[in-house]
Design a protein around this motif. Structure first.
Motif: not given
Length: 343
Positions: A192-219
């Motif tokens: 969340l700290e990384r997401l809040a610091a990046n104003p383009r975070a919603p756009e990157r989440l939209w195109v499947g780049q959620a891993a750029a802000y942290g490790q996702l749950n699971g394998r």
């Protein structure tokens, strides 16, 4: 055409109300041909005022005969005045009025054919209603002013209250965002700290780049194995995380705007609420004072009847119309209930 006011001195053949056609004009001498055919000369300096005589009152037109007559009808005319006004012409007469005075032809006909005796009721009603309306009008103006002040202060108080409301909404949005991040990331607070610091975070989440802000749950998937169920659930929760992030940013902007507006207000919320209470009590006192003249007007309307009251209304200053119209409507409601007031 000239219509002359009362002269300071004497001038042969010219008096107040004389109609004539000016034939020669000099600073100290007018030569005019009167409507009766006579020609006179006079010094205009002997008269206070000389005006165009394109119109005269019905009273002054008695005994006159002209080729064409143009009559401006109003609610003060009765059958006697109508007879005089409508019989001054040789060739033609035209009647003019407006729909504010007469709603339709039937109302116009009724007014112009009214018996003169009814004018007595109208005159009595107009005098009595105007007396009470003169008391009522300033009180009504005061109530309108006080209500305007009350609305303004209520708006200021709402601005202060909006700070608390938007702060609560921001807190709720943050809680929703925390839960959404926990369903996606193994370390949601850092993500969340990384997401809040990046104003383009919603756009990157939209195109499947959620891993750029942290490790996702699971394998995570690799060349030799499929992602486990926890990772699949995390990936499926990314759209909800994006929506929660948008809502949080929007709530943050709303809270900042409310705080900025509130910072310009000097009074505290309790002070504003105390002013609203005081204004409300003052309005109640003034409205109580209004009941006396209101009841008096309603009584007069009941006594003289609706028709006479409506005729009297036309003779009153415009500022007095509203309270009288309210009294007339109150009388009409009583009539609708069958309580026997005469129209």
């Amino acid at each position: 055409m000239t219509n002359l006011s009362r002269a300071k001195g004497q001038a042969t053949g010219v008096k107040n109300g004389t109609l004539a056609t000016l034939e020669r004009v000099k600073p100290d001498r007018f030569v005019a041909r009167l409507d009766d055919g006579r020609r006179v000369a006079f010094d205009p300096r002997q008269y206070d005022r000389i005006a165009h005589g394109y119109a005269v009152t019905i009273h002054k037109s008695q005994g006159a005969t002209v080729d064409r007559t143009y009559v401006l009808a109003d609610s003060l005319m009765n059958r006697n005045a109508s007879y005089v006004a409508l019989t001054r012409h040789r060739e033609g007469v035209q009647v003019y009025t407006d729909r504010q005075t007469f709603a339709d032809r039937d109302q116009l006909d009724r007014s112009l054919s009214r018996a003169p005796s009814k004018d007595l009721a109208r005159d009595y009603a107009a005098a009595a209603i105007e007396r009470h309306a003169a008391r009522l009008a300033p009180l009504a103006d005061q109530v309108r002013s006080l209500r305007g002040q009350s609305q303004e202060i209520a708006g200021v108080a709402a601005t202060i209250e909006d700070v608390s409301t938007t702060a609560s909404q921001l807190s709720d949005a943050r809680a929703t965002l925390d839960k959404a991040a926990a369903r996606v990331y193994a370390e949601p607070s850092k993500a969340l700290e990384r997401l809040a610091a990046n104003p383009r975070a919603p756009e990157r989440l939209w195109v499947g780049q959620a891993a750029a802000y942290g490790q996702l749950n699971g394998r995570a998937p690799s060349r030799f194995r499929q992602p486990d169920l926890a990772h699949q659930a995390a990936t499926a929760s990314v759209p909800a995380l994006r929506n929660a992030l948008d809502d949080y940013h929007q709530a943050g902007r709303a809270a900042a705007r409310a705080q900025a507006l509130a910072s310009t207000i000097r009074e505290s919320l309790p002070e504003l609420r105390a002013q609203l209470v005081l204004l409300s009590r003052t309005i109640q006192r003034v409205e109580q004072a209004m009941k006396g003249p209101e009841k008096a007007i309603e009584a007069i309307v009941s006594e003289v009847g609706l028709q006479a009251a409506k005729l009297a209304l036309a003779a009153l200053p415009r500022a007095y119309h509203l309270p009288v119209e309210l009294a007339i409507r109150a009388a009409e409601r009583v009539l609708d209930l069958g309580l026997g007031l005469g129209r």
